[in-house]
Design a protein around this motif. Sequence first.
Motif, PDB file in Angstrom:
ATOM      1  N   TRP A   1      51.935  34.006  42.850  1.00  0.00           N
ATOM      2  CA  TRP A   1      50.881  32.995  42.756  1.00  0.00           C
ATOM      3  C   TRP A   1      51.221  31.783  43.615  1.00  0.00           C
ATOM      4  O   TRP A   1      50.331  31.154  44.192  1.00  0.00           O
ATOM      5  CB  TRP A   1      50.648  32.568  41.305  1.00  0.00           C
ATOM      6  CG  TRP A   1      51.773  31.801  40.671  1.00  0.00           C
ATOM      7  CD1 TRP A   1      52.765  32.292  39.883  1.00  0.00           C
ATOM      8  CD2 TRP A   1      52.023  30.389  40.775  1.00  0.00           C
ATOM      9  NE1 TRP A   1      53.635  31.295  39.494  1.00  0.00           N
ATOM     10  CE2 TRP A   1      53.198  30.106  40.022  1.00  0.00           C
ATOM     11  CE3 TRP A   1      51.389  29.340  41.427  1.00  0.00           C
ATOM     12  CZ2 TRP A   1      53.737  28.824  39.900  1.00  0.00           C
ATOM     13  CZ3 TRP A   1      51.931  28.058  41.316  1.00  0.00           C
ATOM     14  CH2 TRP A   1      53.082  27.808  40.568  1.00  0.00           C
TER      15      TRP A   1
ATOM     16  N   GLU B   1      50.888  32.940  47.550  1.00  0.00           N
ATOM     17  CA  GLU B   1      49.498  33.054  48.003  1.00  0.00           C
ATOM     18  C   GLU B   1      48.722  31.756  47.789  1.00  0.00           C
ATOM     19  O   GLU B   1      47.895  31.373  48.619  1.00  0.00           O
ATOM     20  CB  GLU B   1      48.814  34.205  47.267  1.00  0.00           C
ATOM     21  CG  GLU B   1      49.401  35.564  47.564  1.00  0.00           C
ATOM     22  CD  GLU B   1      49.382  35.893  49.046  1.00  0.00           C
ATOM     23  OE1 GLU B   1      48.500  35.408  49.779  1.00  0.00           O
ATOM     24  OE2 GLU B   1      50.272  36.649  49.473  1.00  0.00           O
ATOM     25  N   GLY B   2      48.988  31.093  46.676  1.00  0.00           N
ATOM     26  CA  GLY B   2      48.291  29.832  46.426  1.00  0.00           C
ATOM     27  C   GLY B   2      48.654  28.756  47.425  1.00  0.00           C
ATOM     28  O   GLY B   2      47.790  27.986  47.873  1.00  0.00           O
TER      29      GLY B   2
ATOM     30  N   LEU C   1      49.198  32.602  34.657  1.00  0.00           N
ATOM     31  CA  LEU C   1      49.144  32.526  36.121  1.00  0.00           C
ATOM     32  C   LEU C   1      49.063  33.936  36.703  1.00  0.00           C
ATOM     33  O   LEU C   1      49.591  34.886  36.122  1.00  0.00           O
ATOM     34  CB  LEU C   1      50.386  31.809  36.646  1.00  0.00           C
ATOM     35  CG  LEU C   1      50.464  30.306  36.364  1.00  0.00           C
ATOM     36  CD1 LEU C   1      51.877  29.797  36.574  1.00  0.00           C
ATOM     37  CD2 LEU C   1      49.483  29.556  37.252  1.00  0.00           C
ATOM     38  N   PRO C   2      48.396  34.098  37.846  1.00  0.00           N
ATOM     39  CA  PRO C   2      48.262  35.435  38.433  1.00  0.00           C
ATOM     40  C   PRO C   2      49.616  36.086  38.717  1.00  0.00           C
ATOM     41  O   PRO C   2      50.557  35.417  39.163  1.00  0.00           O
ATOM     42  CB  PRO C   2      47.498  35.166  39.737  1.00  0.00           C
ATOM     43  CG  PRO C   2      46.778  33.879  39.503  1.00  0.00           C
ATOM     44  CD  PRO C   2      47.686  33.075  38.625  1.00  0.00           C
ATOM     45  N   GLU C   3      49.699  37.375  38.451  1.00  0.00           N
ATOM     46  CA  GLU C   3      50.926  38.140  38.675  1.00  0.00           C
ATOM     47  C   GLU C   3      50.691  39.189  39.758  1.00  0.00           C
ATOM     48  O   GLU C   3      49.574  39.363  40.256  1.00  0.00           O
ATOM     49  CB  GLU C   3      51.367  38.798  37.368  1.00  0.00           C
ATOM     50  CG  GLU C   3      51.703  37.778  36.287  1.00  0.00           C
ATOM     51  CD  GLU C   3      52.041  38.423  34.947  1.00  0.00           C
ATOM     52  OE1 GLU C   3      51.875  39.666  34.817  1.00  0.00           O
ATOM     53  OE2 GLU C   3      52.468  37.686  34.027  1.00  0.00           O
TER      54      GLU C   3
ATOM     55  N   ASP D   1      47.771  41.606  39.774  1.00  0.00           N
ATOM     56  CA  ASP D   1      46.454  41.003  39.991  1.00  0.00           C
ATOM     57  C   ASP D   1      46.078  40.954  41.466  1.00  0.00           C
ATOM     58  O   ASP D   1      44.905  40.775  41.809  1.00  0.00           O
ATOM     59  CB  ASP D   1      46.427  39.585  39.419  1.00  0.00           C
ATOM     60  CG  ASP D   1      46.745  39.550  37.939  1.00  0.00           C
ATOM     61  OD1 ASP D   1      46.244  40.421  37.208  1.00  0.00           O
ATOM     62  OD2 ASP D   1      47.505  38.649  37.520  1.00  0.00           O
TER      63      ASP D   1
ATOM     64  N   ALA E   1      42.226  36.306  41.526  1.00  0.00           N
ATOM     65  CA  ALA E   1      43.667  36.057  41.524  1.00  0.00           C
ATOM     66  C   ALA E   1      44.042  35.046  42.602  1.00  0.00           C
ATOM     67  O   ALA E   1      44.824  34.116  42.359  1.00  0.00           O
ATOM     68  CB  ALA E   1      44.426  37.363  41.727  1.00  0.00           C
ATOM     69  N   TYR E   2      43.492  35.203  43.801  1.00  0.00           N
ATOM     70  CA  TYR E   2      43.768  34.255  44.870  1.00  0.00           C
ATOM     71  C   TYR E   2      43.211  32.872  44.554  1.00  0.00           C
ATOM     72  O   TYR E   2      43.841  31.856  44.841  1.00  0.00           O
ATOM     73  CB  TYR E   2      43.200  34.771  46.186  1.00  0.00           C
ATOM     74  CG  TYR E   2      44.073  35.800  46.840  1.00  0.00           C
ATOM     75  CD1 TYR E   2      45.113  35.434  47.683  1.00  0.00           C
ATOM     76  CD2 TYR E   2      43.872  37.151  46.591  1.00  0.00           C
ATOM     77  CE1 TYR E   2      45.930  36.375  48.268  1.00  0.00           C
ATOM     78  CE2 TYR E   2      44.686  38.105  47.172  1.00  0.00           C
ATOM     79  CZ  TYR E   2      45.709  37.717  48.012  1.00  0.00           C
ATOM     80  OH  TYR E   2      46.528  38.656  48.580  1.00  0.00           O
TER      81      TYR E   2
ATOM     82  N   ALA F   1      45.436  31.194  42.015  1.00  0.00           N
ATOM     83  CA  ALA F   1      46.677  30.747  42.645  1.00  0.00           C
ATOM     84  C   ALA F   1      46.436  29.482  43.469  1.00  0.00           C
ATOM     85  O   ALA F   1      47.256  28.547  43.459  1.00  0.00           O
ATOM     86  CB  ALA F   1      47.237  31.858  43.525  1.00  0.00           C
TER      87      ALA F   1
ATOM     88  N   THR G   1      51.501  25.834  32.827  1.00  0.00           N
ATOM     89  CA  THR G   1      50.497  26.889  32.683  1.00  0.00           C
ATOM     90  C   THR G   1      49.330  26.396  31.838  1.00  0.00           C
ATOM     91  O   THR G   1      48.160  26.672  32.152  1.00  0.00           O
ATOM     92  CB  THR G   1      51.120  28.145  32.051  1.00  0.00           C
ATOM     93  OG1 THR G   1      52.181  28.614  32.881  1.00  0.00           O
ATOM     94  CG2 THR G   1      50.078  29.250  31.897  1.00  0.00           C
TER      95      THR G   1
END
Length: 467
Positions: free
Chosen positions: A349, A352-353, A387-389, A392, A403-404, A407, A454
């Motif tokens: 996350w 990519e975030g 949070l995205p894993e 995802d 998911a993106y 993030a 979170t």
Amino acid sequence: MSPDSPPLASPTDAEPTVGGDRHSHLVSAAAIAVAVAVLAVVALLWLTGTLRPPGAAPTPTPTPTPTPTPTDGQDAAPRDLEGVRTAAVEELLTARSQAILAADPAVWLAQVDPAANDFAASQARVAKRLAVVPFAQWDYQLIGQGPQLTPERAAVLPEGSAIVRVRLTYRIADTATSTDREQYLTVVPRGGRWLLAGDDDAGPSGFETQRDLWDLGPVLVVRGTRSTVLGDRRGASQARMERLAREADAAVADVDEVWTEDWSRRPVVVLPRSQRDMAELIGDEGKGLAQIAAVTTGAFEDGQARGDRVVINPAAFDTLGEVGRMVVLAHEMTHVATRASTVVSPPIWLSEGFADYVAYSATSVPTSVVASDLIDDVRDGKAPRRLPEQADFDAGEGDIAAAYEGAWLACRLIANRYGEKSLVRLYRAVSDSEGPGWPEESAAELGTSAKVFTRQWRDYVRQVAAT
């Protein structure tokens, strides 16, 4: 896992048929949100470990070393013959390297067995394509034996023929890092010499020779101020390549606005002819690639990234307008930049975030557009609880836009609440082998626990959806 992609058609050097972009206007709000949310599957490739990147050397199961058979009337012991073959193959590979650096196709082809008609013809095409690429390095290293030849193949080759495992290392001029390629080459004794007779006899299951753009079709090269772009000449016009180089140059500048660590700042961008060719270049089966506009690919060796480049998916990239293309490229350039100093993979996350945060910082795209899929989920009562894993972000298993977007909102929350410098420091800290990593670093960098962060993120997502 999905079935393998259909085999590629045999490449030719015919003049390309060039078509224009599908859309020349600015990308629509929905298109930006979806395309950018899925534009960076690199973390999936690198952080899940489920796909072998093109630059990473596989570790095949050891196979018995075939015993060379004396040829040309020699009576040497098998061990001596193996040494003779090794020396001869190393000499062959040295000549092959020198031919590329000297742009001398005749010497390149002189190392090919003339009896291997199809392979010799394909090597003639490859030599022509390589001649237009500005290489600063092209070296081979003989690693050892490959798998045994199949009985059918051995029956049609001279006695003593074998598959050898080779590492090719090359570097394109004006780029900072070299690229490694694993190759399995068939060598045969012929007329007192050892020559190449193929590069696909090793078969599947981790023994495939890794491919580059010039293995698939004719190459066009354009150098930008800060980038080098390689395209398949059958699908990329000069004008299209020059535009891509300008956009890549701008993306490098966008990254430098946020990430000031040392990196090459001279990335390589690869534009294949089709999505299927993209899958071939990144070693992917192709499932889910329709969601992905570009991929950053390379390899880690001794804690350092090697051969990183951005590979475009023309099927998705060509649907974007100017803003969409710029965001895609800035996102991917962020991956190239951060990987230059990354030792430990950060949470996906954050990887990519952060790339989306950098990319969108250079635009004025509204939050409601960037996070549209996630906002719809929240309004439908499906707000995320964590949070995205990694799962995802699996493009082969479903829609990964939310998911993106989640993030990106996590990283934007850090920048807004704690400051952009805190976001950068957090990224550095969790990707440094000396630090404890996430979630321990959350207390040091953010002054709060991962659990509290979170909860803050979940509240922030609901707040964004409510506006």
